[in-house]
Design a protein around this motif. Structure first.
Motif, mmCIF file in Angstrom:
data_model
loop_
_atom_site.group_PDB
_atom_site.id
_atom_site.type_symbol
_atom_site.label_atom_id
_atom_site.label_comp_id
_atom_site.label_asym_id
_atom_site.label_seq_id
_atom_site.Cartn_x
_atom_site.Cartn_y
_atom_site.Cartn_z
ATOM 1 N N ALA A 98 0.817 -1.224 0.000
ATOM 2 C CA ALA A 98 0.000 0.000 0.000
ATOM 3 C C ALA A 98 0.842 1.262 0.000
ATOM 4 N N HIS A 99 1.979 1.238 0.657
ATOM 5 C CA HIS A 99 2.806 2.445 0.724
ATOM 6 C C HIS A 99 3.275 2.895 -0.654
ATOM 7 N N PHE A 100 3.428 1.964 -1.597
ATOM 8 C CA PHE A 100 3.798 2.352 -2.959
ATOM 9 C C PHE A 100 2.652 3.108 -3.634
ATOM 10 N N ALA A 101 1.421 2.679 -3.357
ATOM 11 C CA ALA A 101 0.255 3.364 -3.926
ATOM 12 C C ALA A 101 0.026 4.723 -3.280
ATOM 13 N N MET A 102 0.606 4.930 -2.092
ATOM 14 C CA MET A 102 0.439 6.204 -1.380
ATOM 15 C C MET A 102 1.589 7.169 -1.641
ATOM 16 N N GLY A 103 2.444 6.845 -2.591
ATOM 17 C CA GLY A 103 3.468 7.799 -2.995
ATOM 18 C C GLY A 103 4.896 7.462 -2.638
ATOM 19 N N MET A 104 5.119 6.390 -1.852
ATOM 20 C CA MET A 104 6.499 6.022 -1.560
ATOM 21 C C MET A 104 7.161 5.522 -2.831
ATOM 22 N N GLU A 105 8.385 5.938 -3.023
ATOM 23 C CA GLU A 105 9.103 5.567 -4.246
ATOM 24 C C GLU A 105 9.364 4.067 -4.268
ATOM 25 N N TRP A 106 9.072 3.454 -5.421
ATOM 26 C CA TRP A 106 9.295 2.025 -5.586
ATOM 27 C C TRP A 106 10.741 1.793 -5.994
ATOM 28 N N SER A 107 11.306 0.733 -5.479
ATOM 29 C CA SER A 107 12.631 0.268 -5.906
ATOM 30 C C SER A 107 12.663 -1.237 -5.699
ATOM 31 N N ILE A 108 13.628 -1.884 -6.297
ATOM 32 C CA ILE A 108 13.747 -3.332 -6.103
ATOM 33 C C ILE A 108 14.018 -3.631 -4.634
ATOM 34 N N ALA A 109 14.852 -2.816 -3.989
ATOM 35 C CA ALA A 109 15.156 -3.027 -2.572
ATOM 36 C C ALA A 109 13.896 -2.863 -1.715
ATOM 37 N N ALA A 110 13.089 -1.857 -2.017
ATOM 38 C CA ALA A 110 11.842 -1.645 -1.265
ATOM 39 C C ALA A 110 10.861 -2.790 -1.514
ATOM 40 N N GLU A 111 10.833 -3.304 -2.728
ATOM 41 C CA GLU A 111 9.979 -4.454 -3.052
ATOM 42 C C GLU A 111 10.433 -5.686 -2.271
ATOM 43 N N CYS A 112 11.746 -5.882 -2.191
ATOM 44 C CA CYS A 112 12.282 -7.005 -1.410
ATOM 45 C C CYS A 112 11.884 -6.881 0.058
ATOM 46 N N LYS A 113 11.942 -5.667 0.576
ATOM 47 C CA LYS A 113 11.574 -5.444 1.975
ATOM 48 C C LYS A 113 10.099 -5.770 2.203
ATOM 49 N N ALA A 114 9.240 -5.378 1.259
ATOM 50 C CA ALA A 114 7.810 -5.671 1.377
ATOM 51 C C ALA A 114 7.566 -7.182 1.394
ATOM 52 N N TRP A 115 8.231 -7.910 0.496
ATOM 53 C CA TRP A 115 8.046 -9.359 0.456
ATOM 54 C C TRP A 115 8.663 -10.033 1.672
ATOM 55 N N ALA A 116 9.774 -9.509 2.176
ATOM 56 C CA ALA A 116 10.380 -10.064 3.397
ATOM 57 C C ALA A 116 9.395 -9.952 4.556
ATOM 58 N N MET A 117 8.783 -8.789 4.698
ATOM 59 C CA MET A 117 7.781 -8.578 5.750
ATOM 60 C C MET A 117 6.592 -9.518 5.555
ATOM 61 N N TYR A 118 6.117 -9.613 4.322
ATOM 62 C CA TYR A 118 4.948 -10.434 4.028
ATOM 63 C C TYR A 118 5.164 -11.890 4.463
ATOM 64 N N PHE A 119 6.277 -12.476 4.043
ATOM 65 C CA PHE A 119 6.500 -13.892 4.344
ATOM 66 C C PHE A 119 6.680 -14.141 5.837
ATOM 67 N N ALA A 120 7.381 -13.257 6.534
ATOM 68 C CA ALA A 120 7.536 -13.407 7.983
ATOM 69 C C ALA A 120 6.198 -13.216 8.681
ATOM 70 N N TRP A 121 5.454 -12.218 8.248
ATOM 71 C CA TRP A 121 4.170 -11.907 8.872
ATOM 72 C C TRP A 121 3.162 -13.042 8.676
ATOM 73 N N CYS A 122 3.156 -13.670 7.506
ATOM 74 C CA CYS A 122 2.208 -14.765 7.247
ATOM 75 C C CYS A 122 2.412 -15.928 8.215
ATOM 76 N N VAL A 123 3.669 -16.207 8.545
ATOM 77 C CA VAL A 123 3.944 -17.272 9.509
ATOM 78 C C VAL A 123 3.342 -16.900 10.860
ATOM 79 N N MET A 124 3.557 -15.661 11.274
ATOM 80 C CA MET A 124 3.040 -15.209 12.559
ATOM 81 C C MET A 124 1.509 -15.229 12.566
ATOM 82 N N TRP A 125 0.895 -14.747 11.500
ATOM 83 C CA TRP A 125 -0.562 -14.730 11.384
ATOM 84 C C TRP A 125 -1.123 -16.139 11.547
ATOM 85 N N ASP A 126 -0.549 -17.102 10.829
ATOM 86 C CA ASP A 126 -1.041 -18.470 10.900
ATOM 87 C C ASP A 126 -0.839 -19.052 12.299
#
Length: 195
Positions: free
Chosen positions: A67-95
């Motif tokens: 969502a932060h990319f849609a709200m104006g934060m600049e996209w980069s490959i590094a920022a995309e990696c950070k988003a996916w890193a958070m997603y995968f860790a968070w999904c484990v915690m959620w489950d």
């Protein structure tokens, strides 16, 4: 703390909607184990069936973590990696929080008690390999992001994982309060009073 609480709240939403029937077993949704999409999903997800519920629910956090990319934060490959890193860790915690808080599974987090994790290998009999794969994938994305944009990205992700572990330990301590509230809320039902 936001991501920890978000995982817990979403786990509670699923506990309220699924009860003891995890993996949308009794939900009014479709199940697929045949066909290419379902077979690929089962291969990636340790033999779990593809359901209509999960087909949409897994995308909800993907959108939130981007969502932060849609709200104006600049996209980069590094920022995309950070988003996916958070997603995968968070999904484990959620489950896992679903099991920590769900009164039905308070002492039943075992392979023989959870049909949708039964096909997965359990690391030391303690947790499904899916969790280790999720954390490993998150670390991989964080390492790639760190390599591209400075290692503080990787270091902060490892700190986040430590925070997830500490928070989850605290949640184990507080879980009996939630489970007690869960049971108390089911002592009365006012559906018959709604016209």
């Amino acid at each position: 703390a936001f991501w920890w609480l978000f995982a817990t709240v979403l786990a509670c939403v699923e506990i309220e909607s699924e009860g003891k029937w995890g993996w949308a077993e009794k939900a009014p949704t479709w199940f697929r184990t045949t066909g290419l999409p379902a077979r690929l999903y089962g291969l990636i997800m340790g033999g779990k069936p593809l359901t209509g519920y999960h087909a949409f629910m897994f995308f909800l956090p993907v959108f939130i973590f981007h969502a932060h990319f849609a709200m104006g934060m600049e996209w980069s490959i590094a920022a995309e990696c950070k988003a996916w890193a958070m997603y995968f860790a968070w999904c484990v915690m959620w489950d896992y929080h679903w099991f920590v808080l769900n009164p039905i599974y308070a002492k039943r987090f075992r392979r023989d008690q959870i049909w949708w994790h039964a096909k997965s290998y359990w690391v030391g009999g303690l947790f499904p390999i899916d969790y280790l794969a999720g954390i490993g994938t998150s670390i991989g994305f964080a390492a790639l992001g760190g390599w591209l944009n400075g290692w503080e990205t990787f270091v902060s992700h490892m700190e986040l994982l430590g925070g997830f572990a500490a928070y989850t330990t605290g949640l184990h301590i507080l879980a009996p309060l939630y489970r007690s509230w869960y049971e108390r809320m089911r002592e009365q039902d006012d559906r018959d009073k709604v016209h």
